[in-house]
Design an enzyme around this catalytic site. Structure first.
Site, PDB file in Angstrom:
ATOM      1  N   HIS A  96       0.867  -1.142  -0.070  1.00 15.30           N
ATOM      2  CA  HIS A  96      -0.051  -0.048   0.015  1.00 15.30           C
ATOM      3  C   HIS A  96       0.766   1.173  -0.029  1.00 15.30           C
ATOM      4  CE1 HIS A  96      -3.272   2.675   1.297  1.00 15.30           C
ATOM      5  NE2 HIS A  96      -3.917   1.846   0.674  1.00 15.30           N
ATOM      6  N   GLU A 142      -7.919  -5.137  -0.310  1.00 15.89           N
ATOM      7  CA  GLU A 142      -8.480  -5.720  -1.299  1.00 15.89           C
ATOM      8  C   GLU A 142      -8.568  -7.237  -1.169  1.00 15.89           C
ATOM      9  OE1 GLU A 142      -9.897  -3.668  -3.132  1.00 15.89           O
ATOM     10  OE2 GLU A 142      -8.686  -1.983  -3.777  1.00 15.89           O
TER      11      GLU A 142
END
Ligand code: COA
Length: 378
Positions: free
Chosen positions: A264, A319
């Site tokens: 991320h 996700e």
């Protein structure tokens, strides 16, 4: 940072070029917000000070949306899905059945804007109406492309339950609705991401809320933003089994591929949204068969990523566990990005309200790097 300007440039240009430039505005503070706080190092996400895990455990999406809009925590707050005005339905019937759901949703919101009176400044009522409308519009499109008629909203159902009802024509069981509601809560807000920034730029011109959210969806549609859960599904299908995981993941990294659902830009610790969704996924009644595989593959992937990138912590992101939740509630993977957009409505519209409440036109400067002043060739 760019090079210093040539010495013959006028003072104004030299001043412009000497100011710092950060590609992608990375690290630039571009506003102030009291909506959410992201602590990437510790893996914390707070909405108006409340921990995301607590909101998932004790809240609903309508209560969280209301918290973002008003700052008030009312756990019983309700928001049913809204009606789809006739001109929007006509539009949804007219577009090709092959239209991508993100394009259909963007078009529907733009058409909705033509049916509303949306004066400046935007209001909580406008935010509620738009957030309530969009799930009905996406569900209507999903049915129309399958040759089915849209389902009329049932005002007795809260937003996420209503969305599933309008999508499938049957009332979802409580556990399924709860799982998708949790996904909506974790997707509701995330600071100055690209689509939210778009919504704020549009609002800063005193344009209306429908235009701001239409633009935000155009931004979220891009593959760098719109999320990877369907790719997580594909990747796990390729991994196939626990026994193949290590070999498959190592080969994928050797080919230069990224492991979907890991890493991320902001989080260096385990994404708190992934932790909340993992708990939800594990508690689901209709777990996709591969949830157990996903949990096993996660351990292997984290170990290999730590080996390969000891300098940069690459942890599980939202996700990874969004995928089993969305599959488990029965959504087809091509609806994942548009469903993420439905969830982000709360954040987008809250940012629209926040921008309008202390508005200043967003209009940064740019470094001119073209030719110096010159004469047109004769
Ligand atoms: N798998 C393998 N390696 C990864 C990785 C992943 N998921 N994410 C980052 N890396 C590696 C990069 O290859 C790079 O290594 P290098 O310096 O040897 O080239 C290093 O980590 C830094 O990557 P970078 O692209 O600079 O990080 P970023 O902050 O720009 O990337 C993401 C953030 C999310 C785009 C990235 O982690 C990614 O592509 N993840 C997979 C897709 C995904 O899950 N997206 C959903 C995000 S919520």
């Amino acid at each position: 940072m760019t090079d210093s300007p040539p010495e013959d440039k006028p003072a104004a240009e030299a001043d412009q070029a000497s100011r710092p430039y950060s590609p992608g505005l990375e690290g630039v503070i571009a506003g102030e917000t009291s909506l959410s706080y992201i602590d990437g190092a510790q893996g914390r996400l707070l909405y108006r000070g409340f921990r995301i895990g607590d909101l998932v455990a004790h809240g609903t999406y309508p209560a969280v949306a209301n918290l973002l809009w008003t700052g008030e925590w009312d756990p019983g707050h309700r928001l049913p899905t809204g009606p789809v005005p006739e001109p929007v339905l006509t539009t949804l019937r007219a577009i090709p059945a092959t239209t991508k759901p993100m394009d259909a949703l963007r078009t529907a919101i733009s058409a909705w804007g033509t049916t509303q009176d949306l004066p400046w400044p935007p209001t909580v009522e406008q935010a509620r109406a738009l957030t309530a409308f969009s799930p009905s519009a996406l569900a209507a499109f999903a049915r129309l492309r399958a040759g089915q008629e849209p389902v009329t909203p049932d005002p007795s159902l809260n937003l996420v339950e209503g969305f599933l009802y309008q999508l499938t024509g049957t009332r979802p069981d409580a556990a399924t609705a709860r799982a998708l509601d949790a996904y909506f809560i974790v997707g509701a807000e995330h600071g100055f991401n690209a689509s939210t920034f778009t919504a704020r730029v549009i609002t800063s011109t005193r344009s209306d809320i429908a235009s701001a959210v239409t633009g935000a969806i155009g931004t979220m549609k891009g593959p760098l933003h719109g999320g990877a859960p369907s790719e997580v599904v594909d990747q796990l299908a390729k991994v196939g089994s626990r026994e193949h995981a290590e070999e498959w993941l190592r080969d994928a990294l050797a080919r230069g591929e990224r492991l979907m659902g890991f890493g991320h830009r902001v989080y260096r610790a385990y994404d708190p949204r992934a932790a909340a969704l993992r708990t939800v996924a594990e508690g689901m009644e209709h777990k996709p068969d591969w949830l157990a595989l996903a949990i096993e593959v996660e351990d292997v992937a984290l170990r290999i990523l730590a080996e390969k990138h000891p300098e940069r912590p690459l942890k599980t992101n939202v996700e990874y566990y969004a995928a089993p939740v969305l599959m488990g509630v029965g959504l087809s993977p091509d609806l994942f990005p548009a469903t993420f957009s439905l969830a982000r409505h709360a954040g987008w519209t809250a940012h629209v309200l926040e921008q309008a409440s202390a508005n200043r036109l967003i209009r940064p400067d740019v470094n001119y790097v073209g030719p110096a002043e010159r004469d047109l060739p004769s």
